[in-house]
Design an enzyme around this catalytic site. Structure first.
Site, PDB file in Angstrom:
ATOM      1  N   LYS A 105      29.005  49.678  35.718  1.00 54.94           N
ATOM      2  CA  LYS A 105      29.630  48.063  35.941  1.00 54.94           C
ATOM      3  C   LYS A 105      29.917  48.325  34.711  1.00 54.94           C
ATOM      4  CE  LYS A 105      30.473  46.323  40.075  1.00 54.94           C
ATOM      5  NZ  LYS A 105      30.136  46.933  40.871  1.00 54.94           N
TER       6      LYS A 105
HETATM    7  N1  GLU Z   1      33.418  47.776  43.097  1.00 52.13           N
HETATM    8  C1  GLU Z   1      32.189  48.646  44.366  1.00 52.13           C
HETATM    9  C2  GLU Z   1      30.962  48.703  44.852  1.00 52.13           C
HETATM   10  O1  GLU Z   1      30.125  47.778  44.109  1.00 52.13           O
HETATM   11  C3  GLU Z   1      33.431  49.917  44.711  1.00 52.13           C
HETATM   12  C4  GLU Z   1      32.668  50.651  43.551  1.00 52.13           C
HETATM   13  C5  GLU Z   1      33.218  52.190  43.012  1.00 52.13           C
HETATM   14  O2  GLU Z   1      34.184  52.541  43.958  1.00 52.13           O
HETATM   15  O3  GLU Z   1      33.528  52.921  42.551  1.00 52.13           O
HETATM   16  O4  GLU Z   1      30.623  49.559  44.992  1.00 52.13           O
END
Ligand code: GLU
Length: 454
Positions: free
Chosen positions: A144
Site C-alpha cells: 500500500k
Molecule cells: N485500493 C483497493 C483496495 O484496497 C484496490 C487495490 C488494487 O486494486 O490493487 O483493495
C-alpha cells in the site's frame, strides 16, 4: 495459482504462542484487551490488523518462524517529495510505500492521498492487501502507498507534479513483476495514468501493467471502476442466501457515496434491495420507503454532494450507522464501528466495503450480538480482483468485454465467500477470523514452499 483450491489447514504446524499472550507487537490478543485499551490504541489500524493476525495464526498453529515472517511488512519506503506549488512556493510532502509480502506474487495495492495518512495505517493496509489477495486466491502479495496531503485543496497541476515525483522516487521498487499500485482514497484513474506515464518515460517504453485502475483507453479494464461495489453486492447476495433472506425484504444503509459506496448502492438497488439510508462525510439521507440510487447519483454529479436531495430526508451522519436496517455497509474509511457505537448497531449483516471499518473491540461486541460480518478482506476484494484481470489483459494485450470481466469476478467472489464460510464452520470461528485463517494458511503454504533465502 488462481483457480487452485484450499490448501490444507494448518500446513505450518508447530509450537505456537497461545491466544491471549503478548507476542511482542505491543499488544495482547483480543479477549484480554477489551477492558483496558484506550480509544487511540483501539483505532490504530496496524494494531487491529495485528490482533486479528495473532488470533488467526494462533488457531492455525502457525509455526513460530513463519509467524515472525508474516507478522511484519518486508519493506517500508519513506520519501519526502518536493513539489513546486502554483503560487511559486515549494512544498515537501511525505509519502510511503509499504510492501508486506511477495510470497504469492508481485505486491499489489492502492495509493491513498489524505491528510491523516500515517505509516501505521499504510502498514495495516499493506498487510490487508496480502490477506485480501490470498482470500480471493489471486497471485499477488500485498502493498500500500500513501501520501500525506489534502488532494481536495490541491490543483490538478500540483497533484500531477506530486504524483510524478512520488513515482520517480519509487521507480526501482515498482513494476509489473515487482509492485503494482492502484487507486485508493483520494486517487483515481487520472492519478494512475500519470504514474503509468512517468514509469514508462523512465523505462523508455510504454508499460501499461505497472498500475491498475487506469482509464480504459490507456490499458484499463472494463468493469474495474464498478468492481469493488460489484463484489460487495455479490457477497451481500451470498449472505442473504446463506441466511435465508431475500433482497425485496432487505433494507440497506450504506455509509460512503464514493467509488465503493455508490456502485454498491446502485447494484443492490438494481437487484431490488431497499436502500433506506446513505451517508457521506458531511451529511446523510434517509427514506424508509427506499432511495432511488440512480437519481441520487445524478444529483451528486450535478451538485457535487448528496445534500438537498428531494428523494430523501436529511439525517444525522453518525446516527445513520445505528439505525435499524438489515444490512449495514460501511464503505468509507477505517474505525467507524468502535466500542462507542457497536452495542447500538441494529443490522443483521455488516458488510465491510471499506478497509478496517470495525475495531477489534467492536468485533467482540458484534459477535456477542450475533451480527453476521462479511469482513473487509473478503467483502471489498472485488476491486483488486478486477485489478488482477486488468494486469492480465495488459500483459496479453487483449481486452475482455465487460460481461467477461463481470462473470469472472462473480465466480471468484462466490467461491471465496464459500471458502470463508467453510473455514468458519470447520474451525468454529467467526467470519473475520475464518478469512484471516484462510489467507494466512495460503500465504504460509507458499512462503514455506519457497523457503527462506539466506
Ligand atoms: N485500493 C483497493 C483496495 O484496497 C484496490 C487495490 C488494487 O486494486 O490493487 O483493495
Amino acid at each position: 495459482m488462481a483457480g487452485e483450491h484450499l490448501v490444507p489447514s494448518g500446513v505450518a504446524l508447530s509450537a505456537v504462542p497461545t491466544l491471549g499472550r503478548n507476542n511482542g507487537t505491543g499488544m495482547e490478543t483480543m479477549s484480554s484487551t477489551t477492558a483496558t485499551i484506550s480509544i487511540e490504541q483501539e483505532t490504530n489500524p496496524w494494531e487491529a490488523q495485528a490482533a486479528r493476525f495473532e488470533e488467526a495464526a494462533s488457531r492455525l498453529k502457525l509455526d513460530a518462524g513463519m509467524w515472525k515472517v508474516l507478522r511484519s511488512p518486508s519493506r517500508e519506503i519513506i520519501v519526502h517529495i518536493p513539489v513546486a506549488m502554483d503560487d511559486g512556493s515549494i512544498e515537501v510532502f511525505t509519502g510511503y510505500r509499504v510492501q508486506h509480502s511477495i510470497s504469492r506474487g508481485p505486491c499489489k495495492g492502492g495509493i491513498r492521498y489524505a491528510p491523516d495518512v500515517s505509516l501505521d495505517e499504510v502498514r495495516a493496509l499493506a498487510s490487508w492487501m496480502t490477506w485480501k489477495c490470498a482470500v480471493v486466491n489471486i497471485p499477488f502479495g500485498g502493498a500500500k502507498g500513501g501520501v500525506i496531503c489534502d488532494p481536495k485543496k490541491m490543483s490538478q497541476g500540483e497533484l500531477e507534479r506530486m504524483t510524478r515525483r512520488y513515482t520517480s522516487d519509487l521507480i526501482e521498487f515498482i513494476g509489473p513483476e515487482k509492485d503494482v499500485p492502484a487507486p485508493d482514497m483520494g486517487t483515481n484513474e487520472q492519478t494512475m495514468a500519470w504514474i503509468m506515464d512517468t514509469y514508462s518515460m523512465h523505462m523508455r517504453q510504454t508499460v501499461t501493467s505497472v498500475v491498475t485502475g487506469k482509464p480504459v483507453n490507456l490499458g484499463g479494464s472494463r468493469g474495474r471502476r464498478e468492481a469493488t461495489g460489484r463484489g460487495v453486492s455479490i457477497v451481500c447476495d451470498q449472505a442473504l442466501k446463506y441466511l435465508n433472506m431475500t433482497p425485496a425484504e432487505t433494507t440497506v444503509i450504506v455509509q460512503g457515496f464514493g467509488n465503493v459506496g455508490m456502485y454498491t448502492a446502485k447494484l443492490l438497488w438494481e437487484k431490488g434491495y431497499k436502500i433506506i439510508g446513505i451517508g457521506e462525510f458531511d451529511g446523510a439521507l434517509f427514506n424508509a420507503r427506499g432511495i432511488d440510487v440512480s437519481e441520487l447519483m445524478e444529483h451528486k454529479a450535478r451538485r457535487g454532494s448528496i445534500h438537498v436531495f428531494a428523494g430523501a430526508e436529511a439525517a444525522d451522519k453518525d446516527e445513520l450507522l445505528t439505525m435499524k436496517c438489515d444490512v449495514l455497509i460501511p464503505a468509507a474509511t477505517e474505525n467507524v464501528i468502535t466500542s462507542r457505537n457497536a452495542s447500538r448497531i441494529q443490522a443483521r449483516i455488516l458488510c465491510e466495503g471499506a478497509n478496517g471499518p470495525t475495531t477489534t473491540v467492536a468485533d467482540e461486541i458484534l459477535s456477542d450480538k450475533g451480527v453476521f460480518v462479511i469482513p473487509d478482506i473478503l467483502a471489498n476484494a472485488g476491486g483488486v480482483t478486477a485489478s488482477y484481470f486488468e494486469w492480465v489483459q495488459d500483459r496479453m494485450g487483449y481486452f475482455w468485454t465487460e460481461d467477461e470481466v463481470n462473470q469472472r469476478l462473480e465466480r471468484i467472489m462466490i467461491d471465496s465467500f464459500d471458502d470463508v464460510m467453510q473455514y468458519a464452520v470447520n474451525h468454529n470461528v467467526n467470519n473475520r477470523i475464518a478469512a484471516y485463517m484462510l489467507a494466512i494458511d495460503r500465504v504460509a503454504y507458499t512462503a514455506k514452499q519457497r523457503g527462506i533465502y539466506a
